[in-house]
Design a protein around this motif. Structure first.
Motif, mmCIF file in Angstrom:
data_model
loop_
_atom_site.group_PDB
_atom_site.id
_atom_site.type_symbol
_atom_site.label_atom_id
_atom_site.label_comp_id
_atom_site.label_asym_id
_atom_site.label_seq_id
_atom_site.Cartn_x
_atom_site.Cartn_y
_atom_site.Cartn_z
ATOM 1 N N LYS A 126 2.033 -7.759 -9.433
ATOM 2 C CA LYS A 126 0.126 -7.597 -9.980
ATOM 3 C C LYS A 126 -0.453 -7.510 -8.893
ATOM 4 O O LYS A 126 -1.947 -8.379 -9.172
ATOM 5 N N LYS A 127 0.137 -6.550 -7.924
ATOM 6 C CA LYS A 127 -0.808 -5.939 -7.146
ATOM 7 C C LYS A 127 -0.425 -5.386 -6.061
ATOM 8 O O LYS A 127 0.834 -5.256 -6.312
ATOM 9 N N GLY A 128 -1.642 -4.344 -5.717
ATOM 10 C CA GLY A 128 -0.823 -3.107 -4.465
ATOM 11 C C GLY A 128 -2.337 -2.595 -4.528
ATOM 12 O O GLY A 128 -3.562 -2.435 -5.119
ATOM 13 N N HIS A 129 -1.936 -1.453 -4.007
ATOM 14 C CA HIS A 129 -2.829 -0.677 -3.765
ATOM 15 C C HIS A 129 -2.627 1.313 -3.338
ATOM 16 O O HIS A 129 -1.008 0.980 -2.545
ATOM 17 N N ILE A 130 -2.710 2.166 -4.077
ATOM 18 C CA ILE A 130 -1.709 3.376 -4.748
ATOM 19 C C ILE A 130 -3.406 4.097 -3.826
ATOM 20 O O ILE A 130 -4.230 4.800 -4.399
ATOM 21 N N ILE A 131 -3.233 4.904 -2.631
ATOM 22 C CA ILE A 131 -4.076 5.913 -2.274
ATOM 23 C C ILE A 131 -3.226 7.611 -2.433
ATOM 24 O O ILE A 131 -2.614 8.009 -1.388
ATOM 25 N N ASN A 132 -3.970 8.046 -2.928
ATOM 26 C CA ASN A 132 -3.708 9.847 -3.363
ATOM 27 C C ASN A 132 -4.724 10.572 -2.548
ATOM 28 O O ASN A 132 -5.986 10.010 -2.783
ATOM 29 N N ILE A 133 -3.650 11.624 -1.663
ATOM 30 C CA ILE A 133 -4.822 12.567 -0.896
ATOM 31 C C ILE A 133 -4.662 13.783 -1.693
ATOM 32 O O ILE A 133 -3.916 14.551 -2.060
ATOM 33 N N VAL A 146 1.022 -1.483 0.024
ATOM 34 C CA VAL A 146 -0.183 -0.021 -0.056
ATOM 35 C C VAL A 146 0.404 1.317 -0.358
ATOM 36 O O VAL A 146 2.261 1.578 0.196
ATOM 37 N N LEU A 147 0.737 2.089 -0.592
ATOM 38 C CA LEU A 147 1.358 3.318 -0.466
ATOM 39 C C LEU A 147 0.786 4.211 -0.281
ATOM 40 O O LEU A 147 -0.985 5.055 -0.704
ATOM 41 N N VAL A 148 0.296 5.479 0.506
ATOM 42 C CA VAL A 148 -0.470 6.444 0.276
ATOM 43 C C VAL A 148 0.429 7.425 0.353
ATOM 44 O O VAL A 148 1.333 7.926 1.209
ATOM 45 N N ASN A 149 -0.309 8.395 -1.136
ATOM 46 C CA ASN A 149 0.929 9.942 -1.435
ATOM 47 C C ASN A 149 0.243 10.145 -0.843
ATOM 48 O O ASN A 149 -0.767 11.513 -0.977
ATOM 49 N N ASN A 150 0.388 11.118 0.692
ATOM 50 C CA ASN A 150 -0.197 12.277 1.664
ATOM 51 C C ASN A 150 0.479 13.639 1.335
ATOM 52 O O ASN A 150 0.523 14.534 1.489
ATOM 53 N N ALA A 151 1.831 12.978 1.002
ATOM 54 C CA ALA A 151 2.642 14.832 1.555
ATOM 55 C C ALA A 151 2.050 15.402 0.099
ATOM 56 O O ALA A 151 1.759 15.378 -0.656
ATOM 57 N N GLY A 152 1.804 16.817 0.687
ATOM 58 C CA GLY A 152 1.354 17.877 0.249
ATOM 59 C C GLY A 152 1.534 19.271 1.047
ATOM 60 O O GLY A 152 1.933 18.865 2.077
ATOM 61 N N ASN A 153 1.038 20.036 0.538
ATOM 62 C CA ASN A 153 0.981 21.730 0.853
ATOM 63 C C ASN A 153 0.214 23.254 0.163
ATOM 64 O O ASN A 153 0.380 22.691 -0.917
ATOM 65 N N ALA A 154 0.016 23.596 0.796
ATOM 66 C CA ALA A 154 -0.742 24.337 0.646
ATOM 67 C C ALA A 154 -0.147 25.694 0.939
ATOM 68 O O ALA A 154 0.634 25.953 2.054
ATOM 69 N N HIS A 155 1.190 26.938 0.188
ATOM 70 C CA HIS A 155 1.760 28.392 0.434
ATOM 71 C C HIS A 155 0.785 29.829 -0.175
ATOM 72 O O HIS A 155 0.144 29.645 -1.290
ATOM 73 N N GLY A 156 0.468 30.234 0.622
ATOM 74 C CA GLY A 156 -0.483 31.590 1.023
ATOM 75 C C GLY A 156 -1.498 31.615 0.298
ATOM 76 O O GLY A 156 -2.049 30.204 -0.530
ATOM 77 N N LEU A 157 -2.427 32.417 0.122
ATOM 78 C CA LEU A 157 -3.592 32.515 -0.126
ATOM 79 C C LEU A 157 -4.021 33.421 -0.613
ATOM 80 O O LEU A 157 -4.505 34.908 -0.206
ATOM 81 N N ASP A 158 -3.247 33.787 -2.603
ATOM 82 C CA ASP A 158 -3.978 35.307 -3.135
ATOM 83 C C ASP A 158 -3.967 34.838 -4.067
ATOM 84 O O ASP A 158 -3.801 33.808 -4.584
ATOM 85 N N PRO A 159 -4.664 36.515 -4.870
ATOM 86 C CA PRO A 159 -5.465 36.463 -6.053
ATOM 87 C C PRO A 159 -4.079 36.099 -7.301
ATOM 88 O O PRO A 159 -2.725 36.070 -6.612
ATOM 89 N N ILE A 160 -4.279 35.330 -7.581
ATOM 90 C CA ILE A 160 -3.364 34.999 -9.641
ATOM 91 C C ILE A 160 -2.081 36.373 -9.257
ATOM 92 O O ILE A 160 -0.519 35.824 -9.326
ATOM 93 N N GLN A 161 -2.629 37.721 -9.175
ATOM 94 C CA GLN A 161 -1.781 38.589 -9.892
ATOM 95 C C GLN A 161 -0.933 38.684 -8.772
ATOM 96 O O GLN A 161 0.273 39.901 -8.707
ATOM 97 N N ASN A 162 -1.169 38.708 -7.972
ATOM 98 C CA ASN A 162 0.314 38.783 -5.632
ATOM 99 C C ASN A 162 0.661 38.176 -6.206
ATOM 100 O O ASN A 162 1.362 37.644 -4.666
ATOM 101 N N GLY A 163 -0.095 35.910 -6.528
ATOM 102 C CA GLY A 163 1.320 35.306 -6.347
ATOM 103 C C GLY A 163 2.875 34.788 -6.243
ATOM 104 O O GLY A 163 3.176 35.775 -6.854
#
Length: 249
Positions: A128-135, A80-97
């Motif tokens: 021929k077996k496995g499970h991938i979960i993407n967050i 089983v692979l849990v692709n959990n790593a992730g982030n958000a940076h900033g909350l700006d309108p596109i012109q100020n990003g």
């Protein structure tokens, strides 16, 4: 005993996943960038199961490849692979990003998921077996003001999950995505660059999901009989109806 590899395991949903899988008799590979937290979590989980930690940044493809190739034989067959790593940076309108914020989100949320998947999938194909979960995120199902690049990266996770499901179908590999709404973790502190007051306001007046709520759902999905694949699941707190519609008391 099955083996699960979890990225972003040093906090939030990833750490909660490591705990619930260890509790349910999986061998656990915990991955992260913070060595002190990895060591602390490994000590905790080793009381329940076999644990191996890998120190790397998912956005560094050489480090990802080398770390996963270094796994000892008893951990090398990843079920089983849990692709959990992730982030958000900033909350700006596109012109100020910020270009740096954009790079960080694309490098971790999209490229990092691909680098780890590329290192793990060949073994699943051979067996021929496995499970991938993407967050993913509710932000991968809709967009909202100032979410621009973050929403784009989570839409990419949604698209990649659907594509993986098609490409890996001939090999009996299950693929699915979990898309949480508001979860109270370090997510908002990172997004607002350490502004804890602003981060706290995100969850003010409602009961958000906890990391344990999401981890419990992930474990439920993984523990279904092999002929069942839950390929796409959105999980929201009852107080949230969409990315922007929230019932605050």
């Amino acid at each position: 005993m099955k083996t699960v590899l979890i990225t972003g395991a040093t906090s939030g949903i990833g750490r909660a996943c490591a705990r619930i899988f260890a509790k349910n008799s999986f061998k656990v590979i915990i991955c992260g960038r913070r060595e002190d937290r990895l060591s602390e979590l490994q000590d905790e989980l080793s009381q329940r199961t076999e644990v191996h930690s890998l120190l790397f940044d998912v956005s560094d493809k050489q480090s990802v490849t080398a770390a996963i190739a270094s796994l000892p034989p008893i951990f090398s067959n990843i079920d089983v692979l849990v692709n959990n790593a992730g982030n958000a940076h900033g909350l700006d309108p596109i012109q100020n990003g910020s270009l740096d914020d954009w790079d960080a989100m694309i490098d971790i949320n999209v490229k990092g998921l691909l680098y780890v998947s590329k290192a793990v999938i060949p073994g699943m194909v051979d067996r021929k077996k496995g499970h991938i979960i993407n967050i993913g995120s509710i932000a991968g199902k809709e967009v909202y003001a100032n979410g621009n690049v973050y929403c784009a990266t989570k839409h990419a996770v949604d698209a990649l999950t659907k594509s993986m499901l098609i490409d890996l179908n001939p090999f009996g590999i299950k693929v699915g995505a979990i898309h949480p709404g508001m979860v109270e973790t370090e997510f908002s502190e990172v997004r607002f660059k350490g502004d804890t007051d602003r981060a706290a306001n995100v969850y003010k007046g409602l009961t958000p999901l906890s990391p344990e709520d999401v981890a419990d759902t992930i474990h439920f999905v993984v523990s279904r009989p092999y002929h069942i694949n839950i390929s796409d699941l959105v999980i929201l707190p009852t107080d949230q109806a969409s990315a922007t519609v929230v019932n605050r008391k």
